[in-house]
Design a protein around this motif. Sequence first.
Motif, PDB file in Angstrom:
ATOM      1  N   GLY A   1     -16.879  20.925   4.647  1.00  0.00           N
ATOM      2  CA  GLY A   1     -16.645  20.415   5.991  1.00  0.00           C
ATOM      3  C   GLY A   1     -15.812  19.161   6.062  1.00  0.00           C
ATOM      4  N   ASP A   2     -15.216  18.742   4.947  1.00  0.00           N
ATOM      5  CA  ASP A   2     -14.389  17.528   4.942  1.00  0.00           C
ATOM      6  C   ASP A   2     -12.959  17.868   5.366  1.00  0.00           C
ATOM      7  OD1 ASP A   2     -16.533  15.994   3.972  1.00  0.00           O
ATOM      8  OD2 ASP A   2     -16.073  16.574   1.911  1.00  0.00           O
ATOM      9  N   LEU A   3     -12.397  17.038   6.232  1.00  0.00           N
ATOM     10  CA  LEU A   3     -11.019  17.222   6.685  1.00  0.00           C
ATOM     11  C   LEU A   3     -10.052  16.762   5.598  1.00  0.00           C
ATOM     12  CD1 LEU A   3      -8.982  17.884   8.972  1.00  0.00           C
ATOM     13  CD2 LEU A   3      -9.214  15.492   9.703  1.00  0.00           C
ATOM     14  N   LEU A   4      -9.153  17.661   5.191  1.00  0.00           N
ATOM     15  CA  LEU A   4      -8.155  17.331   4.179  1.00  0.00           C
ATOM     16  C   LEU A   4      -6.879  16.787   4.812  1.00  0.00           C
ATOM     17  CD1 LEU A   4      -8.551  20.341   1.695  1.00  0.00           C
ATOM     18  CD2 LEU A   4      -9.324  17.984   1.393  1.00  0.00           C
ATOM     19  N   TRP A   5      -6.414  17.455   5.843  1.00  0.00           N
ATOM     20  CA  TRP A   5      -5.220  16.974   6.546  1.00  0.00           C
ATOM     21  C   TRP A   5      -5.136  17.603   7.926  1.00  0.00           C
ATOM     22  CZ3 TRP A   5      -1.968  20.903   7.973  1.00  0.00           C
ATOM     23  CH2 TRP A   5      -1.999  22.074   7.198  1.00  0.00           C
ATOM     24  N   SER A   6      -4.333  17.001   8.766  1.00  0.00           N
ATOM     25  CA  SER A   6      -4.105  17.484  10.114  1.00  0.00           C
ATOM     26  C   SER A   6      -2.632  17.308  10.447  1.00  0.00           C
ATOM     27  CB  SER A   6      -4.975  16.721  11.120  1.00  0.00           C
ATOM     28  OG  SER A   6      -4.683  17.126  12.447  1.00  0.00           O
TER      29      SER A   6
END
Length: 350
Positions: free
Chosen positions: A139-144
């Motif tokens: 559930g960790d955001l890597l990039w956007s």
Amino acid sequence: MKQRYHVLLCLLGVIGCLLFFPRDLSSALTFTPQALYDLTASRTGQAAAKPVPFVSSGFAGFLDENGRPQYVEKIRYGAAVSSMGIINYDSVSTKLVMRNRDGEIQVAIETRGYPFFLKERLLIISTDRLRLKEYTTDGDLLWSATFPSPVTACAAAGNRFLIGLLNGNFLYLNEAGEPLYSFTPPEGRIKVAYGAAMDAASEASLVVAGIDPQTAYLLEERNGELNSIESFPLGSDLRRNLLVSSLHGGRFAIEQEQGLLVVDRTNLRRRYFSIPGRLLSVQGHPESNLLSALSQDDSDRFVSMIGSESNYRGRLRLAGYGPGTSILWSGNRFIILVDGHVLVYRLELI
């Protein structure tokens, strides 16, 4: 209930006919019916060591390598599945729940958008298709990333992402979501990105763009630069997203009107195959050049087997079956999912 029994009896009849009268697809290649499973039946036991993810007939989940259903959910609105897990989501969701192969909750992600997997990577696209995010299975955001035009095509391979946009441009991103290259197709009266695929090593990619003419471009990354190897107009001028797939051995498949075009990047050869109806899926056998193509006309679906770049091996008609049919390979087993059932064939060389 009577309709379900009728469908089951029809499928058993097809299996029986093929079992006693095998379909000889060539002098040395035969598909033998092996099993029939019901996706709605209850299942028990441990998850498969080599799960086969699927989405078909309103269901999503995992089969074992022999085609037996292991964990199945009925799709609510849409579903994203990979060997890492399954996300079954509603039309408007603020929390996406990912379950593992045993059906246990693995993670819940607080976000809006629609999830999908690319090469075992979890991506979520915003409802307006202007933003793309990658998350880990924890559930960790890597990039956007935010784009100037809606996303119309996505592909991934190695440490690269390839994004096609409604304005006709294609963007190459690195594993952190940062732009590396851009490609603007020169051809076409109307500029739209319709499809994209990358090979397993991410050395080459094929994109389809434009209308009048609609053109395919074979691109390759060399010495830190993006180069166009070849471009050619397509016989079709479809004004919608096209099915563009990467096949093993450096080949690409492009959907055409009533057909399939196979492009080989190693020798730049192109081969066209006539397919009944609209092409829905192309699956390559993992250990040979055999291709399976699923297509649909007004009322029926067809499975076509292409044994090489120059000849057919056979075709199976699935009379009266509509949306939801899908095909896949598991080793030497060819699997058809149709109307809530799993049909398993074994590929044999004789």
